[in-house]
Scaffold this motif. Sequence first.
Motif, mmCIF file in Angstrom:
data_model
loop_
_atom_site.group_PDB
_atom_site.id
_atom_site.type_symbol
_atom_site.label_atom_id
_atom_site.label_comp_id
_atom_site.label_asym_id
_atom_site.label_seq_id
_atom_site.Cartn_x
_atom_site.Cartn_y
_atom_site.Cartn_z
ATOM 1 N N ASN A 154 69.563 -16.325 22.565
ATOM 2 C CA ASN A 154 68.695 -15.433 21.632
ATOM 3 C C ASN A 154 68.363 -14.048 22.143
ATOM 4 O O ASN A 154 69.234 -13.684 22.896
ATOM 5 C CB ASN A 154 67.079 -16.091 21.517
ATOM 6 C CG ASN A 154 66.289 -16.405 22.584
ATOM 7 O OD1 ASN A 154 66.519 -15.368 23.580
ATOM 8 N ND2 ASN A 154 65.512 -17.153 22.855
ATOM 9 N N GLU A 155 67.326 -13.451 21.651
ATOM 10 C CA GLU A 155 67.173 -11.936 21.972
ATOM 11 C C GLU A 155 67.192 -11.646 23.401
ATOM 12 O O GLU A 155 67.561 -10.577 23.717
ATOM 13 C CB GLU A 155 66.076 -11.220 21.271
ATOM 14 C CG GLU A 155 64.674 -12.108 21.703
ATOM 15 C CD GLU A 155 64.266 -13.108 20.768
ATOM 16 O OE1 GLU A 155 65.086 -13.772 20.189
ATOM 17 O OE2 GLU A 155 63.229 -13.539 21.248
ATOM 18 N N LYS A 156 66.890 -12.564 24.256
ATOM 19 C CA LYS A 156 66.828 -12.403 25.656
ATOM 20 C C LYS A 156 68.110 -12.133 26.205
ATOM 21 O O LYS A 156 68.594 -11.714 27.393
ATOM 22 C CB LYS A 156 66.162 -13.541 26.284
ATOM 23 C CG LYS A 156 67.143 -14.752 26.484
ATOM 24 C CD LYS A 156 66.435 -15.946 27.218
ATOM 25 C CE LYS A 156 67.215 -17.135 27.403
ATOM 26 N NZ LYS A 156 67.996 -17.536 26.347
ATOM 27 N N ASN A 172 68.632 -5.545 17.683
ATOM 28 C CA ASN A 172 67.831 -6.141 18.896
ATOM 29 C C ASN A 172 66.775 -7.015 18.306
ATOM 30 O O ASN A 172 66.036 -7.582 18.698
ATOM 31 C CB ASN A 172 67.192 -5.174 19.731
ATOM 32 C CG ASN A 172 68.235 -4.692 20.719
ATOM 33 O OD1 ASN A 172 69.005 -5.209 21.451
ATOM 34 N ND2 ASN A 172 68.386 -3.156 20.605
ATOM 35 N N SER A 173 67.006 -7.231 16.656
ATOM 36 C CA SER A 173 65.789 -7.932 16.213
ATOM 37 C C SER A 173 65.811 -9.535 16.843
ATOM 38 O O SER A 173 67.054 -10.016 17.378
ATOM 39 C CB SER A 173 65.969 -8.177 14.977
ATOM 40 O OG SER A 173 67.312 -8.808 14.565
ATOM 41 N N LYS A 174 64.809 -10.410 16.701
ATOM 42 C CA LYS A 174 64.777 -11.572 17.199
ATOM 43 C C LYS A 174 65.296 -12.560 16.503
ATOM 44 O O LYS A 174 65.664 -12.290 15.341
ATOM 45 C CB LYS A 174 63.126 -12.124 17.245
ATOM 46 C CG LYS A 174 62.311 -11.288 18.337
ATOM 47 C CD LYS A 174 60.937 -11.809 18.377
ATOM 48 C CE LYS A 174 60.446 -10.976 19.498
ATOM 49 N NZ LYS A 174 58.906 -11.532 19.869
ATOM 50 N N ARG A 217 75.303 -13.297 20.026
ATOM 51 C CA ARG A 217 74.598 -12.458 20.558
ATOM 52 C C ARG A 217 74.996 -12.447 22.277
ATOM 53 O O ARG A 217 75.649 -13.328 22.688
ATOM 54 C CB ARG A 217 73.101 -12.756 20.831
ATOM 55 C CG ARG A 217 72.233 -13.024 19.484
ATOM 56 C CD ARG A 217 70.888 -13.153 20.026
ATOM 57 N NE ARG A 217 70.342 -11.611 19.941
ATOM 58 C CZ ARG A 217 69.314 -11.357 19.046
ATOM 59 N NH1 ARG A 217 68.487 -12.285 18.393
ATOM 60 N NH2 ARG A 217 68.680 -10.160 19.462
#
Length: 310
Positions: A154-156, A172-174, A217
């Motif tokens: 995910n975003e991490k 960079n959206s979640k 991602r």
Amino acid sequence: MSAITPFRIMKSLLLTFLAIITAQLFLAQSVTIADDHKSAPKIKVLLVDGQNNHDWKRCSPVMIDTLDATGRFQIDRATVSKADVANFNPDFEKYDVVLSNYNGAAWKKETEESFVKYIKNGGNLVVVHAADNSFPKWKAFNEMIGLGGWGGRNEKDGPYVYWKDGKVVRDNSKGRGGSHGRPWEYKVVVRDKDHPITRGLPTEFLQVKEELYDRLRGPAQNMKILATAFAKGGSGRDEPVLMTISYGKGRVFHTVMGHSHTSMGGVAFQETLIRGTEWAATGKVTFPPVTASVLPVDKAAYRDPKDIKF
Ligand code: ZN
């Protein structure tokens, strides 16, 4: 008989002579290219498979047959079952390139470290389809592949990366990393026409019916997007299909194509795998350009790897 005739005869003889010389030069050059290709030392490939949420047992042979048909590669295969992982620690240094069809259990620390060392020092990697789902927690591997999907990404793990208005967007959206719409014949659009892999390809071509990854991602550092496809019924964005990443001195070719042994029968998959693997291993592509009649945009072309001729 006019006085011009001997001159005409001479001229015509001269032209014929020139035509013969030109044809011979052309032939000699073709033969030289073909000879170079066949006599060049083979590129040593280590294909890693043995675990995957896809049908690796039927997919790997298509990749082997495709690369084999070119006469340019020598392929060893490491099939790593879950039980084998504890003992898996090949001598990566023996190979010009590692071809991953592996989406499975984490390798032991020692193997991870030797693989990172190998790539950093100029070893090379090709990542096919779900191989980019693998190792979500292995930071260096995710840096090598640029983008990945699933496995809790995910975003991490980094931004979404896609193509919009002629530019790369890092978003960079979640949200989760990795999804896809229903399988269909998708159009691949070359965005970097000057890269050795894509220079010899039509600028647009159709891949045969398969799912198209979207919303991947990752760190996406030192990454070039060579080609995209519009994710209809998915993200609705132009998603990366072919990518290159540099990691240390290593070259990485990442293709999201190749969901099944059937879609690996697509000329688009085969030609990009051949060119991408040679480029990863050597930094060059010596294969001749692929014409639009072989790789069309209006028809999804299939080919038995046995029919690949160089
Ligand atoms: Zn798939």
